[in-house]
Scaffold this active site. Structure first.
Site, mmCIF file in Angstrom:
data_model
loop_
_atom_site.group_PDB
_atom_site.id
_atom_site.type_symbol
_atom_site.label_atom_id
_atom_site.label_comp_id
_atom_site.label_asym_id
_atom_site.label_seq_id
_atom_site.Cartn_x
_atom_site.Cartn_y
_atom_site.Cartn_z
ATOM 1 N N GLU A 190 14.793 -21.530 18.328
ATOM 2 C CA GLU A 190 15.248 -20.222 17.839
ATOM 3 C C GLU A 190 15.743 -19.385 19.011
ATOM 4 O OE1 GLU A 190 12.787 -18.583 14.386
ATOM 5 O OE2 GLU A 190 11.295 -19.483 15.685
ATOM 6 N N LYS A 221 10.753 -19.850 20.888
ATOM 7 C CA LYS A 221 11.553 -18.631 20.696
ATOM 8 C C LYS A 221 12.382 -18.421 21.961
ATOM 9 C CE LYS A 221 9.015 -17.112 17.051
ATOM 10 N NZ LYS A 221 9.587 -17.265 15.713
ATOM 11 N N ARG A 249 0.826 -1.216 0.000
ATOM 12 C CA ARG A 249 0.000 0.000 0.000
ATOM 13 C C ARG A 249 0.856 1.261 0.000
ATOM 14 N NH1 ARG A 249 -4.372 -1.400 4.510
ATOM 15 N NH2 ARG A 249 -2.404 -1.915 5.506
ATOM 16 N N ASP A 297 5.505 -24.182 2.430
ATOM 17 C CA ASP A 297 6.048 -24.411 3.766
ATOM 18 C C ASP A 297 7.546 -24.477 3.545
ATOM 19 O OD1 ASP A 297 7.220 -25.689 6.017
ATOM 20 O OD2 ASP A 297 5.215 -26.259 6.647
ATOM 21 N N HIS A 298 8.243 -23.405 3.914
ATOM 22 C CA HIS A 298 9.641 -23.325 3.453
ATOM 23 C C HIS A 298 10.523 -24.407 4.077
ATOM 24 C CE1 HIS A 298 10.302 -20.926 7.119
ATOM 25 N NE2 HIS A 298 11.590 -21.117 6.957
ATOM 26 N N HIS A 310 5.375 -26.395 9.932
ATOM 27 C CA HIS A 310 6.757 -26.857 9.754
ATOM 28 C C HIS A 310 7.028 -28.199 10.461
ATOM 29 C CE1 HIS A 310 7.339 -23.004 8.039
ATOM 30 N NE2 HIS A 310 7.632 -22.339 9.129
HETATM 31 C C1 BG6 Z 1 8.406 -18.890 10.008
HETATM 32 C C2 BG6 Z 1 7.774 -18.475 11.299
HETATM 33 O O1 BG6 Z 1 7.515 -19.645 9.243
HETATM 34 O O2 BG6 Z 1 9.561 -19.661 10.267
HETATM 35 C C3 BG6 Z 1 8.767 -17.706 12.155
HETATM 36 O O3 BG6 Z 1 6.638 -17.666 11.041
HETATM 37 C C4 BG6 Z 1 10.050 -18.474 12.325
HETATM 38 O O4 BG6 Z 1 8.201 -17.390 13.421
HETATM 39 C C5 BG6 Z 1 10.572 -18.951 10.972
HETATM 40 O O5 BG6 Z 1 10.998 -17.619 12.924
HETATM 41 C C6 BG6 Z 1 11.764 -19.879 11.146
HETATM 42 O O6 BG6 Z 1 12.316 -20.153 9.878
HETATM 43 P P1 BG6 Z 1 13.835 -20.550 9.719
HETATM 44 O O7 BG6 Z 1 13.971 -20.933 8.284
HETATM 45 O O8 BG6 Z 1 14.626 -19.345 10.098
HETATM 46 O O9 BG6 Z 1 14.055 -21.684 10.672
#
Ligand code: BG6
Length: 482
Positions: free
Chosen positions: A209, A332, A46, A170-171, A233
């Site tokens: 993390e 976290k 935006r 979903d990376h 994940h």
């Molecule tokens: C994301 C989450 O999908 O994955 C985040 O929304 C998280 O909260 C992140 O920090 C972690 O991804 P990676 O690849 O850094 O382990």
């Protein structure tokens, strides 16, 4: 190999994900010669920016990422910007004309916005006829916040884009070690005969993390760790470990097998959630040597019951896995950034060694996703040299970076190009997302109904002590070998 020329439109183009992950991923693929020069990358948000303004902020992000100056200059020629609001008409005609100008290009609409906007954006894309031809839509997780909202989104997106055009990303599935798990399980004869309840004692999946929620507190407080990490994940990692061998790597062969696993997950609800789940919320403490504030201070709200840590004892009710717990945990502000899958095998049935030879440890296969990507198989050997038969537990190490001397591409690099190529194998099908919510919803409901708050844990520790108790009650411990 270069892909076909494409137009990739990033909705949420000025957002955290676009700046930190998507644009750098595209830059790296461009720098490696995989993206044709006639491709276009169009950021949408935006904010009233123009092409130059967007290029300047993209340049900054890429330089911070260590990009090469002349390659960045060339890459930025592909980058454009349009200011659009999914809920207003302004600018959409112009945008449609821009995209329509390259009718032969693959079109990818990457929705990196809050899920509440997915429906409005897709409706607009449909109204302007942009869903035709080689068009694909990418939906970032989480898809909704429960089964009901996920269905609403999927129904609405489905009215504009066919399932075959829809890529739910979903990376974690793009991470190198996860792909390697496929190679390891199905490219070797060694593991599959042992890959079952008869030989595997339990599995642990940890995604830890050190970061807190920081700037993302607004989003995160509506999600929490179960929705943000576990529903997608961690369950996807569990599927890759637990699925039956697919007949091929074709998209549906793989996704059918993952779906069966999700549907076999044992139900957790108010009757057993207090024994099988632990949720926590970080308090002030330390992260990477710095003192850090607690979650509630970051949120500036002292009442939130959102969890920043979850541990779950999951079970899969089928012949292969009956009685094998899958301990999942994520949080976290934990002491280190580490993601790993640990497959712990059963002890040998009978020891022939004298107790003075040392402890006979169980075999373990440790698949590390990050920070360093590797696979280690822990085995027992004889301690070398004289001094009698003493046992030693050592790891057979396969460190990818060292073995192949290459920098592993980021998960998004692979997955974005998979979308352009039209390969959805590593993306979630609608029924998988539904099955995952079907498992997660009763856990969320049980927590909400319990009226209890998440257990506090100090930043820089491994979550609430109840998470240690969850696994130790079963006579097991969280993996500590790196
Ligand atoms: C994301 C989450 O999908 O994955 C985040 O929304 C998280 O909260 C992140 O920090 C972690 O991804 P990676 O690849 O850094 O382990």
């Amino acid at each position: 190999l270069p892909v076909d020329p494409f137009d990739l439109v990033i909705f949420g183009g000025t957002g955290d994900l676009a700046v930190r992950k998507l644009l750098p991923a595209l830059y790296h693929r461009y720098a490696d010669g995989q993206i044709p020069e006639t491709s276009r990358i169009i950021g949408i948000a935006r904010e009233g920016l123009d092409d130059d303004g967007y290029r300047a902020s993209t340049r900054k992000a890429l330089q911070e990422n260590g990009g090469d100056k002349s390659k960045i200059d060339a890459f930025l020629k592909l980058v454009h910007y349009r200011s659009l609001d999914a809920r207003k008409d302004d600018g959409w005609d112009d945008f449609a004309a821009l995209i329509g100008g390259q009718p032969d290009h693959v079109r990818v609409f990457y929705l990196s916005t809050s899920p509440e906007l997915f429906v409005d954006i897709c409706n607009r894309l449909g109204t302007y006829g942009l869903n035709k031809g080689k068009a694909r839509v990418v939906l970032e997780k989480p898809i909704g916040r429960d089964l009901k909202s996920a269905n609403q989104i999927n129904d609405a997106v489905g009215r504009v884009f066919d399932e075959s055009q829809t890529y739910r990303i979903d990376h974690y599935l793009g991470k190198e070690t996860v792909q390697n798990l496929l190679a390891l399980r199905f490219g070797n004869i060694l593991f599959e005969p042992l890959w079952n309840a008869e030989h595997i004692d339990h599995v642990q999946i940890t995604v830890a993390e050190t970061l807190g929620v920081g700037q993302r507190a607004g989003y995160y407080d509506h999600a929490g760790a179960l929705r943000d990490m576990v529903q997608n994940h961690l369950l996807q990692l569990l599927c890759m470990v637990a699925m039956e061998p697919p007949s091929s790597l074709s998209p549906d062969a793989v996704r059918d097998e993952k779906l069966k696993v999700l549907r076999s997950l044992k139900h957790i609800d108010e009757s057993n959630a207090s024994q099988l789940t632990v949720r926590g919320q970080y308090r002030a403490g330390a992260a990477e040597g710095q003192s850090v504030p607690g979650y509630l201070d970051e949120l500036k709200d002292h009442k939130s019951n959102t969890e920043t840590f979850v541990a779950v004892k999951a079970e899969i009710a089928n012949w292969r896995w009956a009685g094998v717990p899958f301990y999942l945990r994520t949080g976290k502000r934990l002491p280190e950034r580490v993601s790993e899958i640990v497959v712990v095998f059963k002890p040998v049935p009978h020891s022939i060694f004298d107790p003075s030879a040392g402890v006979l440890a169980q075999n373990r296969l440790v698949l590390r996703l990050q920070p360093d990507e590797n696979i280690k198989l822990w085995v027992t050997i004889k301690h070398p040299g004289p001094g009698g038969l003493r046992l030693r537990h050592v790891s057979l190490d396969m460190s990818f970076a060292e073995a192949f001397g290459v920098q592993q591409p980021d998960a998004y690099e692979r997955l974005i190009l998979d979308v352009v190529r039209g390969n959805p194998t590593l993306f979630m099908r609608r029924d998988e997302v539904e099955a995952a919510w079907h498992w997660a919803d009763p856990i969320l409901a049980a927590w909400a109904d319990s009226g209890e708050s998440p257990r506090p844990y100090t930043s820089g520790t491994w979550g609430p002590s109840a998470a240690v108790a969850l696994i130790e009650r079963d006579g097991r411990t969280w993996n500590e070998d790196s």
